[in-house]
Design an enzyme around this catalytic site. Structure first.
Site, PDB file in Angstrom:
ATOM      1  N   ASP A  13       6.076  51.559  32.390  1.00  0.00           N
ATOM      2  CA  ASP A  13       6.596  52.893  32.082  1.00  0.00           C
ATOM      3  C   ASP A  13       5.463  53.933  32.159  1.00  0.00           C
ATOM      4  OD1 ASP A  13       7.773  55.122  30.878  1.00  0.00           O
ATOM      5  OD2 ASP A  13       8.845  53.922  29.399  1.00  0.00           O
ATOM      6  N   HIS A  15       5.880  57.400  31.738  1.00  0.00           N
ATOM      7  CA  HIS A  15       6.180  58.694  31.090  1.00  0.00           C
ATOM      8  C   HIS A  15       5.075  59.050  30.094  1.00  0.00           C
ATOM      9  CE1 HIS A  15      10.195  57.527  32.627  1.00  0.00           C
ATOM     10  NE2 HIS A  15      10.325  58.834  32.814  1.00  0.00           N
TER      11      HIS A  15
HETATM   12  C1  B12 Z   1       9.287  63.803  33.411  1.00  0.00           C
HETATM   13  C2  B12 Z   1      10.148  62.582  33.634  1.00  0.00           C
HETATM   14  C3  B12 Z   1       9.725  61.651  34.583  1.00  0.00           C
HETATM   15  C4  B12 Z   1       8.405  61.759  35.332  1.00  0.00           C
HETATM   16  C5  B12 Z   1       7.274  61.261  34.413  1.00  0.00           C
HETATM   17  C6  B12 Z   1       5.934  61.937  34.704  1.00  0.00           C
HETATM   18  C7  B12 Z   1       4.904  61.486  33.709  1.00  0.00           C
HETATM   19  N1  B12 Z   1       3.877  60.794  34.207  1.00  0.00           N
HETATM   20  O1  B12 Z   1       5.014  61.726  32.526  1.00  0.00           O
HETATM   21  C8  B12 Z   1       8.678  60.851  36.567  1.00  0.00           C
HETATM   22  C9  B12 Z   1       9.282  61.679  37.686  1.00  0.00           C
HETATM   23  C10 B12 Z   1       7.483  60.078  37.107  1.00  0.00           C
HETATM   24  C11 B12 Z   1       9.763  59.920  36.019  1.00  0.00           C
HETATM   25  C12 B12 Z   1      10.050  58.685  36.546  1.00  0.00           C
HETATM   26  C13 B12 Z   1      11.089  57.880  36.108  1.00  0.00           C
HETATM   27  N2  B12 Z   1      12.020  58.204  35.190  1.00  0.00           N
HETATM   28 CO1  B12 Z   1      11.901  59.776  34.049  1.00  0.00          CO
HETATM   29  N3  B12 Z   1      12.125  61.335  33.044  1.00  0.00           N
HETATM   30  C14 B12 Z   1      11.367  62.393  32.891  1.00  0.00           C
HETATM   31  C15 B12 Z   1      12.064  63.397  31.934  1.00  0.00           C
HETATM   32  C16 B12 Z   1      12.701  64.487  32.795  1.00  0.00           C
HETATM   33  C17 B12 Z   1      11.184  64.035  30.871  1.00  0.00           C
HETATM   34  C18 B12 Z   1      10.329  63.054  30.034  1.00  0.00           C
HETATM   35  C19 B12 Z   1       9.448  63.875  29.118  1.00  0.00           C
HETATM   36  O2  B12 Z   1       8.307  64.164  29.461  1.00  0.00           O
HETATM   37  N4  B12 Z   1       9.998  64.302  27.973  1.00  0.00           N
HETATM   38  C20 B12 Z   1       9.274  65.151  27.009  1.00  0.00           C
HETATM   39  C21 B12 Z   1       8.661  64.318  25.885  1.00  0.00           C
HETATM   40  C22 B12 Z   1       7.937  65.224  24.882  1.00  0.00           C
HETATM   41  O3  B12 Z   1       9.730  63.651  25.202  1.00  0.00           O
HETATM   42  P1  B12 Z   1       9.849  62.077  25.122  1.00  0.00           P
HETATM   43  O4  B12 Z   1       9.167  61.431  26.271  1.00  0.00           O
HETATM   44  O5  B12 Z   1      11.281  61.721  24.868  1.00  0.00           O
HETATM   45  O6  B12 Z   1       9.021  61.656  23.797  1.00  0.00           O
HETATM   46  C23 B12 Z   1       9.350  62.162  22.509  1.00  0.00           C
HETATM   47  C24 B12 Z   1      10.422  61.364  21.739  1.00  0.00           C
HETATM   48  O7  B12 Z   1      11.142  60.420  22.542  1.00  0.00           O
HETATM   49  C25 B12 Z   1       9.694  60.722  20.605  1.00  0.00           C
HETATM   50  N5  B12 Z   1       9.181  59.364  20.766  1.00  0.00           N
HETATM   51  C26 B12 Z   1       8.849  58.647  21.869  1.00  0.00           C
HETATM   52  N6  B12 Z   1       8.319  57.484  21.537  1.00  0.00           N
HETATM   53  C27 B12 Z   1       8.292  57.417  20.200  1.00  0.00           C
HETATM   54  C28 B12 Z   1       7.805  56.448  19.342  1.00  0.00           C
HETATM   55  C29 B12 Z   1       7.889  56.664  17.961  1.00  0.00           C
HETATM   56  C30 B12 Z   1       7.382  55.598  17.043  1.00  0.00           C
HETATM   57  C31 B12 Z   1       8.439  57.882  17.448  1.00  0.00           C
HETATM   58  C32 B12 Z   1       8.523  58.149  16.002  1.00  0.00           C
HETATM   59  C33 B12 Z   1       8.923  58.863  18.326  1.00  0.00           C
HETATM   60  C34 B12 Z   1       8.833  58.621  19.689  1.00  0.00           C
HETATM   61  O8  B12 Z   1       8.580  61.564  20.397  1.00  0.00           O
HETATM   62  C35 B12 Z   1       8.095  62.048  21.655  1.00  0.00           C
HETATM   63  C36 B12 Z   1       7.373  63.348  21.418  1.00  0.00           C
HETATM   64  O9  B12 Z   1       8.224  64.333  20.905  1.00  0.00           O
HETATM   65  C37 B12 Z   1      13.135  62.465  31.238  1.00  0.00           C
HETATM   66  C38 B12 Z   1      14.423  63.168  30.820  1.00  0.00           C
HETATM   67  C39 B12 Z   1      14.257  63.875  29.519  1.00  0.00           C
HETATM   68  N7  B12 Z   1      14.691  65.117  29.519  1.00  0.00           N
HETATM   69  O10 B12 Z   1      13.713  63.333  28.540  1.00  0.00           O
HETATM   70  C40 B12 Z   1      13.372  61.410  32.321  1.00  0.00           C
HETATM   71  C41 B12 Z   1      13.794  60.010  31.911  1.00  0.00           C
HETATM   72  C42 B12 Z   1      12.984  59.538  30.708  1.00  0.00           C
HETATM   73  N8  B12 Z   1      13.428  59.201  33.082  1.00  0.00           N
HETATM   74  C43 B12 Z   1      14.283  58.263  33.341  1.00  0.00           C
HETATM   75  C44 B12 Z   1      14.178  57.333  34.400  1.00  0.00           C
HETATM   76  C45 B12 Z   1      15.354  56.377  34.590  1.00  0.00           C
HETATM   77  C46 B12 Z   1      13.056  57.299  35.229  1.00  0.00           C
HETATM   78  C47 B12 Z   1      12.818  56.344  36.396  1.00  0.00           C
HETATM   79  C48 B12 Z   1      13.191  54.867  36.142  1.00  0.00           C
HETATM   80  C49 B12 Z   1      13.587  56.931  37.598  1.00  0.00           C
HETATM   81  C50 B12 Z   1      13.550  56.072  38.848  1.00  0.00           C
HETATM   82  N9  B12 Z   1      14.674  55.482  39.159  1.00  0.00           N
HETATM   83  O11 B12 Z   1      12.526  55.956  39.479  1.00  0.00           O
HETATM   84  C51 B12 Z   1      11.312  56.512  36.665  1.00  0.00           C
HETATM   85  C52 B12 Z   1      10.458  55.500  35.895  1.00  0.00           C
HETATM   86  C53 B12 Z   1       9.022  55.525  36.330  1.00  0.00           C
HETATM   87  C54 B12 Z   1       8.171  54.651  35.459  1.00  0.00           C
HETATM   88  N10 B12 Z   1       7.649  53.582  36.024  1.00  0.00           N
HETATM   89  O12 B12 Z   1       8.012  54.915  34.291  1.00  0.00           O
HETATM   90  C55 B12 Z   1      15.457  58.277  32.365  1.00  0.00           C
HETATM   91  C56 B12 Z   1      15.439  57.121  31.359  1.00  0.00           C
HETATM   92  C57 B12 Z   1      16.871  56.691  31.104  1.00  0.00           C
HETATM   93  C58 B12 Z   1      17.056  55.596  30.111  1.00  0.00           C
HETATM   94  N11 B12 Z   1      16.095  55.180  29.306  1.00  0.00           N
HETATM   95  O13 B12 Z   1      18.160  55.142  30.065  1.00  0.00           O
HETATM   96  C59 B12 Z   1      15.339  59.721  31.746  1.00  0.00           C
HETATM   97  C60 B12 Z   1      15.840  59.838  30.293  1.00  0.00           C
HETATM   98  C61 B12 Z   1      16.180  60.664  32.668  1.00  0.00           C
HETATM   99  C62 B12 Z   1      17.670  60.355  32.584  1.00  0.00           C
HETATM  100  N12 B12 Z   1      18.421  61.108  31.799  1.00  0.00           N
HETATM  101  O14 B12 Z   1      18.155  59.453  33.195  1.00  0.00           O
HETATM  102  N13 B12 Z   1      10.402  60.506  34.960  1.00  0.00           N
END
Ligand code: B12
Length: 136
Positions: A13, A15
């Protein structure tokens, strides 16, 4: 209990944004964060926890394969001598939008102490960690 925590994104992963946000939030809250970053194996988390004598491991998984990547982590921790280490997991732990209750249940059965639904704020984790480490 010390305030050292291991943080990272498990499996294949990449992200990275949430990981940086969590690092900043937990550091600001007074924890010493050892961040293994993205693309981290279970062994990466465990080795970092052993080297630093951390109190907790916080695992993120965003790409939907969390269940596969996290399975066995508790057992590996125990084998490595990390008997009482806290294990938290959050992010988008499973594929798509699944009913949360059963997902949380499965991760708890895997040995996770706290499990967070998509979009949970870092502050919630911080509050629980303070509680679990008896810092409040
Ligand atoms: C940017 C992004 C990408 C970028 C990542 C760039 C990078 N290097 O960071 C790229 C384009 C590379 C990418 C690729 C992929 N992605 Co993407 N991506 C996103 C996107 C649009 C935003 C992620 C992000 O940065 N969020 C902002 C941060 C701040 O939020 P966060 O990550 O959720 O983390 C917060 C919380 O979750 C929480 N949290 C997280 N962990 C923990 C742990 C604890 C203990 C606690 C308390 C809280 C906590 O706190 C964090 C901070 O606030 C999301 C959609 C979305 N809107 O979330 C999809 C998303 C995560 N991606 C997804 C997918 C499927 C993929 C791919 C598999 C797509 C593909 N077929 O190739 C690939 C996987 C690549 C890989 N090997 O990892 C899906 C996951 C779906 C699922 N889980 O069912 C999402 C949700 C999009 C969707 N709706 O389908 N992605």
């Amino acid at each position: 209990m010390n305030k050292k925590i291991v943080l990272g994104v498990i499996g294949a992963d990449c992200h990275a944004v949430g990981n940086k946000v969590l690092d900043h939030a937990f550091t600001e809250a007074g924890f010493e964060v050892i961040n293994v970053g993205v693309l981290s194996s279970q062994e990466d988390f465990i080795n970092a926890a052993i080297e630093t004598n951390a109190s907790a491991i916080l695992v993120s998984s965003l790409y939907g394969h969390g269940e596969i990547d996290c399975r066995g982590l508790r057992e590996k921790c125990e084998e490595a001598g990390l008997k009482d280490i806290l294990l938290y997991a959050g992010g988008n732990l499973v594929v798509g939008k699944q009913e949360w209750g059963p997902v949380e249940e499965r991760f708890k059965e895997m040995g996770f102490d706290r499990v967070y639904a998509p979009g949970t704020s870092p502050q919630e984790g911080i509050n629980h960690l303070r509680e679990d480490l008896k810092l409040i």
